[in-house]
Design a protein around this motif. Structure first.
Motif, PDB file in Angstrom:
ATOM      1  N   GLY A 141      -1.264  -0.548  -4.925  1.00 36.23           N
ATOM      2  CA  GLY A 141      -0.907  -1.744  -4.237  1.00 36.23           C
ATOM      3  C   GLY A 141      -1.458  -3.096  -4.959  1.00 36.23           C
ATOM      4  O   GLY A 141      -2.309  -3.052  -5.700  1.00 36.23           O
ATOM      5  N   THR A 194       0.925  -1.026  -0.028  1.00 38.82           N
ATOM      6  CA  THR A 194      -0.077   0.157  -0.174  1.00 38.82           C
ATOM      7  C   THR A 194       0.892   1.236   0.117  1.00 38.82           C
ATOM      8  O   THR A 194       1.727   1.389   0.807  1.00 38.82           O
ATOM      9  N   ASN A 254       1.990  -4.534   6.835  1.00 36.65           N
ATOM     10  CA  ASN A 254       1.434  -4.509   5.318  1.00 36.65           C
ATOM     11  C   ASN A 254       1.889  -5.368   4.352  1.00 36.65           C
ATOM     12  O   ASN A 254       1.240  -5.818   3.484  1.00 36.65           O
ATOM     13  N   GLN A 272      -6.345   3.825  -2.724  1.00 38.48           N
ATOM     14  CA  GLN A 272      -5.261   2.988  -2.831  1.00 38.48           C
ATOM     15  C   GLN A 272      -4.350   3.187  -1.742  1.00 38.48           C
ATOM     16  O   GLN A 272      -3.374   2.417  -1.613  1.00 38.48           O
ATOM     17  N   SER A 294      -5.042   2.372   1.553  1.00 41.10           N
ATOM     18  CA  SER A 294      -5.168   1.603   2.777  1.00 41.10           C
ATOM     19  C   SER A 294      -5.955   0.249   2.076  1.00 41.10           C
ATOM     20  O   SER A 294      -6.743   0.199   1.098  1.00 41.10           O
TER      21      SER A 294
END
Length: 686
Positions: A423, A128, A488, A619, A621
């Motif tokens: 992401g 991300t 992430n 885009q 999160s």
């Protein structure tokens, strides 16, 4: 100033890995004191390999600190594009030249190579991102430069054409960066070969046809409409033209002469009876302009009070762009353009471009745009640029036809590397579940691009704001912050591995990154199940800085063991597919607005529930809330609306408040862009 690089011819021969490693070490030459505008120069030599053929390569010079992208691009004289085509065994009959450095590759190449085997297929996604971007395009280009110029592999880079919105807005261009770029950079980032302009023209022709048809139906009788739609020829006879038979077939009318239609059939044929409130088709332009997000049309005195509210989208959000990206042939594009649904009749039936009689004209406007554009990287490896849908509001991938051409051209053992926007939760997911479904192609490797900067943000670091200096947390060592942010990265690795591909993490190294931070990322990636994790310096060193990545990708492709797996079957209901994607984000449930419920019911009744899903989502999160960093869980994903791109072939739910027309910031990129009138060169493009 920079010395222009010149094409060199090398006899390719075999050498040991040890010798290659020594010879490829970076050598620093100290500049003379007080010499203005000089940089430390590094020379990187393309690697010699076992091939005995003569190969044209470019000896790339690199400077430290890394100059501006446009200065680097302008320091290199590109090869004539015919030389790049020759390396791919393309003859002049296979392409049309667009100046010296661009060519349109014709679709006939696919037919000629139909029986040939494909090369390896690699998709580049990312974690991300921050608003600054983490370098997916740069990594895609750098990897291909490594594979082609240093590892002697046949390789083609497949990229999207950039929109002029971000180019003049806040993000800048998308040609890569540093010493991993597509050139000529200015041509790549601006008009290229006019594909986006063709899409804009086609989109707006259809928009004009919609409002014009409503106007004429409101002011004419059934008989007058029919007489004008099917005017008599010189002999006084009326006839249907070819496109009209598509509507007649849809209506179940088998008659071939206008004179044979009953009054009821005339009414059904001539009147589309479009419900203005149902129209989803908007006009487009390829510039960020927030003041076009809501407009009123029809206010002129000649429009007889036929006023309605509508809006502009950015051109790359047009369904025609998605059609271009997902089409497989000229005939397929014609069918897709004709099937595009612009709204409903007052009876609730879908109205298409072919119902309006414009499908053929749209295809004519798009007939050249369907051919991918051949360009080159700084190190002379080939690039196919084609289509440019955004990944947050569309499916975010370059075209199927470009990938298919490239896979045949590189052949077994070669590599095609394509980029998926934003992401991996957005671009790679849509690559797998939409693009690969329609193309029938199977990737062997997926790359996830990460940066220390973005991982620190996901670990709880301060906000990263485009146009503002980075907080000190991002330029000083903080291993704990990096490790916290790797949650992430781990989520993206897990999601991507589920498709059956080997996952390689590419860490774009910045000068402020410490070895401890980089090691933390590599260890976290491997612990999360990545096939490999590689530190890359291709921005600063070109292909040389991505050789380790190239080796890892080759191994990953050669050792893939699983078939491609989709996230959901197409026979799931629309809601079941939306919820499968939402769970991959980490959501505990989905909440549908009243409007979304209504649209889902309508599309299901119209027979469109079997299409894949293209989520329109932030885009920044995994969730709908851009401020939720890391890997949030337990949130409820709100679906505000659901729309359909029937011609392109997907349903797209709108998550939260997604805009399809970006705005300009206080200080847009256009402040820096100008023309050197003495040389004709573009300056300030980023």
């Amino acid at each position: 100033m920079f010395l222009k690089t010149q094409p060199l011819h090398f006899i390719i021969f075999n050498e040991s890995t040890e010798t290659s490693a020594k010879r490829n070490q970076i050598k620093e030459i100290t500049p003379r004191k007080n010499e203005a505008k000089r940089f430390d120069i590094f020379f990187s030599e393309p690697k010699m390999s076992s091939s005995s053929s003569l190969k044209t390569v470019r000896q790339l010079q690199v400077a430290s600190p890394v100059p501006a992208d446009i200065d680097i691009a302008n320091s290199v004289e590109p090869f004539h594009i015919s030389e790049i085509a020759k390396d791919l065994n393309l003859s002049p009959k296979h392409y049309d030249l667009y100046g010296k450095y661009k060519a349109k590759v014709l679709l006939s190449v696919i037919d000629e190579l139909k029986g040939s085997d494909d090369g390896y297929y690699v998709v580049v996604g990312g974690i991300t991102p921050t608003p600054l971007g983490e370098g997916k395009s740069t990594t895609t280009v750098g990897l291909c430069q490594a594979l082609g110029a240093f590892q002697d592999k046949k390789v083609v880079t497949c990229l999207r054409q950039p929109s002029q919105g971000p180019t003049f807005g806040i993000k800048g261009g998308a040609a890569g960066g540093g010493y991993s770029q597509v050139i000529p950079m200015d041509e790549f980032n601006l008009h290229l070969t006019g594909d986006i302009h063709a899409i804009t023209a086609a989109n707006n022709l259809l928009a004009a046809a919609i409002d014009t048809r409503i106007f004429h139906e409101a002011t004419q009788s059934d008989k007058a409409l029919m007489n004008r739609l099917c005017p008599p020829n010189k002999e006084g006879k009326r006839s249907f033209n070819d496109i009209m038979f598509r509507r007649l077939t849809k209506l179940g009318i088998s008659k071939t002469s206008p004179e044979d239609l009953t009054p009821e059939e005339v009414k059904k044929f001539a009147r589309l009876d479009i419900d203005p409130d149902s129209i989803t088709w908007r006009r487009v332009m390829d510039i960020n302009d927030r003041f076009l997000r809501k407009i009123t049309i029809g206010q002129g005195p000649d429009e007889k009070g036929m006023v309605r509210e509508t809006a502009f989208d950015i051109s790359v959000a047009s369904e025609i762009m998605a059609v271009l990206a997902l089409t497989t042939s000229l005939a397929d594009m014609r069918e897709r353009l004709g099937k595009m649904v612009i709204g409903n009749s007052k009876a609730g039936d879908p109205v298409t471009a072919d119902d309006l009689g414009v499908g053929g004209a749209l295809t004519v406007l798009m007939k050249d745009a369907i051919n991918p554009t051949l360009m080159q990287t700084l190190e002379g490896t080939p690039v196919l640029v084609h289509a440019g849908p955004f990944a947050n509001i569309a499916h975010g991938n370059s075209s199927i036809v470009a990938d298919k051409i490239a896979l045949k051209l590189v052949g077994p053992g070669g590599f095609v590397v394509t980029e998926a926007g934003f992401g991996a939760d957005i671009g790679t997911e849509k690559f797998m579940n939409i693009k690969c479904r329609y193309s029938g192609l199977t990737p062997q490797c997926a790359i996830i691009v990460a940066t220390i900067r973005a991982l620190k943000m996901h670990g709880g670091g301060p906000d990263v704001v485009a146009g503002k200096p980075l907080n000190n947390a991002y330029v000083t060592e903080n291993v704990a912050l990096v490790e916290a942010g790797c949650i992430n990265l781990a989520k993206h690795i897990s999601n991507t591995k589920a498709y059956g591909v080997n996952v390689v993490v590419a860490v774009n190294k910045f000068s402020t990154d410490s070895e401890a931070e980089l090691n933390a990322v590599r260890n976290s990636a491997l612990a999360a199940g990545a096939y490999d994790a590689v530190i890359c310096t291709h921005h600063a060193h070109g292909g040389k800085g991505a050789v380790d990545l190239g080796i890892a990708v080759q191994r990953a492709c050669e050792n893939v063991t699983q078939p491609l797996k989709f996230l959901y079957p197409l026979d799931f209901s629309i809601k079941e597919k939306i919820e499968a994607i939402a769970r991959s984000y980490g959501a505990s449930g989905v909440e549908y607005s009243e409007q979304a419920e209504k649209q889902i019911e309508m599309y299901s009744k119209q027979g469109f529930s079997g299409l894949p899903i293209c989520m329109a989502k932030t885009q920044y999160s995994f969730s709908h809330n851009a401020s939720e960093k890391g890997a949030p869980t337990g949130f409820v994903l709100p679906i505000r609306d659901v729309r359909a791109s029937i011609g392109a072939g997907f349903i797209y739910p709108l998550v939260g408040t997604m805009s399809t027309m970006p705005g300009l910031p206080t200080r847009p990129c256009f402040y820096d862009i100008d023309l050197d009138t003495s040389t004709g060169r573009v300056i300030g493009l980023s």
